[in-house]
Motif scaffolding. Structure first.
Motif, PDB file in Angstrom:
ATOM      1  N   ILE A  84      10.691   8.765  -7.862  1.00  0.00           N
ATOM      2  CA  ILE A  84       9.670   8.058  -7.094  1.00  0.00           C
ATOM      3  C   ILE A  84       9.100   6.983  -8.011  1.00  0.00           C
ATOM      4  O   ILE A  84       8.465   7.282  -9.030  1.00  0.00           O
ATOM      5  N   LYS A 118       1.320   7.167   4.463  1.00  0.00           N
ATOM      6  CA  LYS A 118       1.637   6.978   3.052  1.00  0.00           C
ATOM      7  C   LYS A 118       3.110   6.625   2.899  1.00  0.00           C
ATOM      8  O   LYS A 118       3.910   6.849   3.819  1.00  0.00           O
ATOM      9  N   ALA A 141       6.433   6.603  -0.153  1.00  0.00           N
ATOM     10  CA  ALA A 141       6.971   6.880  -1.483  1.00  0.00           C
ATOM     11  C   ALA A 141       8.265   6.093  -1.615  1.00  0.00           C
ATOM     12  O   ALA A 141       9.187   6.276  -0.812  1.00  0.00           O
ATOM     13  N   ILE A 165       5.519  14.882  -5.134  1.00  0.00           N
ATOM     14  CA  ILE A 165       4.803  14.325  -3.988  1.00  0.00           C
ATOM     15  C   ILE A 165       4.003  15.442  -3.324  1.00  0.00           C
ATOM     16  O   ILE A 165       4.292  16.628  -3.517  1.00  0.00           O
ATOM     17  N   GLU A 173       7.158   4.253  -6.837  1.00  0.00           N
ATOM     18  CA  GLU A 173       5.836   3.818  -6.370  1.00  0.00           C
ATOM     19  C   GLU A 173       5.410   4.715  -5.217  1.00  0.00           C
ATOM     20  O   GLU A 173       6.212   5.063  -4.353  1.00  0.00           O
ATOM     21  N   TYR A 174       4.125   5.093  -5.229  1.00  0.00           N
ATOM     22  CA  TYR A 174       3.625   6.055  -4.242  1.00  0.00           C
ATOM     23  C   TYR A 174       2.171   5.733  -3.930  1.00  0.00           C
ATOM     24  O   TYR A 174       1.375   5.466  -4.833  1.00  0.00           O
ATOM     25  N   LEU A 185       9.568   8.065   3.208  1.00  0.00           N
ATOM     26  CA  LEU A 185      10.357   8.120   1.970  1.00  0.00           C
ATOM     27  C   LEU A 185      11.410   7.026   2.080  1.00  0.00           C
ATOM     28  O   LEU A 185      12.328   7.112   2.908  1.00  0.00           O
ATOM     29  N   LEU A 220       4.383  10.771   5.883  1.00  0.00           N
ATOM     30  CA  LEU A 220       4.843  10.112   4.653  1.00  0.00           C
ATOM     31  C   LEU A 220       6.204   9.493   4.880  1.00  0.00           C
ATOM     32  O   LEU A 220       7.124  10.152   5.365  1.00  0.00           O
TER      33      LEU A 220
END
Length: 325
Positions: A233, A224, A226, A30, A235-236, A40, A38
């Motif tokens: 991961i 964003k 992740a 990432i 899908e990101y 997570l 982001l």
């Protein structure tokens, strides 16, 4: 100076005991830009906290160890860095709000002294100036400065979390990691804490990694997301990618498990089965045993990473053509 503040490449983290090896993180990659946030997201045991502890270089050794991969902060590899340089960065430039405020605070020290200790350690200022800074930080998170000499047991759960946030932000970090900062709080206090984090991020330009189970929280304060499953991961992408063009079957399952006020349904659609044992990670796609779309190919070979649209990555055999579902 590069716009990328954090870049993780092929990170692998194991917890090794005499009897077995727990494969907590399995080759994740990432990146995070300056001032970017982001989220997570994943179930308990997905490897989210281990990822955060790896960034902070706080993996307990033994039994944990970073097997391979790079964690670059402003171009420097944290894994290869000297212990002295790690201490210089940790808590100063890179800071973390730990998951449980009840255990993150020392019960025999005043909350003010605990914040002042962080400031004195990294900024090399006098005790008097550190005390003033600690009081300012308490005020910043909505706690009167005169409560400096009080102890953690004199604060509610929400107030303890605010103290932990004040500690994490005391040295104006460039990167903040928040590990489920609202899990132990009631709904009203959750909203206040999230508003506080969002306001502080906007005002300081600090980059944020938010670890959570709550897709609603990610939609509120992140740019964003992740999606993490069994140490990978899966899908990101940006929020429009993840929320409006959901691709991975696991992400679809997460959204199906969340109540939607715009839909009239009798029951939610939970993901069947359980996450695999991290000591026996499947040979093929890690989600294949629970996936409604799984084929023989999915169980036989690891899933490839596919860019289904610019900046939107999915780890799935079914998306190999690069198109949508």
């Amino acid at each position: 100076m590069s716009d990328t503040i954090l870049e993780i490449k092929d990170l692998v983290v194991h917890y090794v005991t005499d009897r077995t090896t727990v494969r907590a993180v399995n080759g994740i990659s990432i990146s995070l830009e300056r001032g970017e946030s982001l989220g997570l997201v994943g179930e308990t045991g997905a490897g989210k906290t281990t990822t955060a502890l790896s960034i902070m270089q706080l993996i307990p050794d033994p039994p944990g160890r970073i097997v391979s991969g790079e964690i670059r902060y402003e171009g420097e590899d944290l894994v290869a860095m000297s212990p002295a340089r790690k201490r210089e960065i940790r808590g100063n430039q890179v800071s973390m709000i730990f998951q449980d405020p009840m255990t993150a605070l020392n019960p025999v020290l005043t909350v003010g002294d605990q914040i002042a200790e962080v400031v004195r350690l990294h900024q090399k200022i006098s005790r008097a100036k550190a005390t003033v800074k600690a009081q300012e930080m308490l005020e910043l998170v909505g706690i009167p400065g005169e409560r400096y000499p009080e102890y953690p047991h004199q604060f509610s759960g929400g107030m303890k979390q605010r103290v932990v946030i004040a500690m994490a932000l005391a040295c104006d970090p460039k990167l903040l990691i928040a590990d489920e900062p609202t899990t132990a709080l009631d709904v009203t206090i959750q909203d206040q804490v999230l508003d506080l984090i969002e306001k502080l991020m906007t005002g300081s330009g600090t980059s944020l990694i938010l670890i959570t189970h709550d897709l609603g929280v990610v939609a509120e304060i992140c740019q964003k997301a992740a999606i993490m499953y069994a140490g990978e991961i899966v899908e990101y992408g940006t929020l429009p990618h993840i929320y409006q063009n959901t691709q991975h079957p696991y992400t679809v399952g997460l959204f199906g498990s969340v109540p939607n006020l715009n839909e009239d349904v009798d029951r939610l659609r939970p993901i069947k089965g359980l996450m695999p044992d991290p000591t026996e990670v499947p040979a093929g796609c890690v989600f294949a045993p629970r996936c409604p779309e799984a084929s023989a190919e999915c169980s036989a070979a690891p899933a490839p990473v596919v860019e289904v649209e610019p900046g939107h990555f999915v780890k799935c055999h079914k998306r190999r053509g690069g198109g949508s579902k």
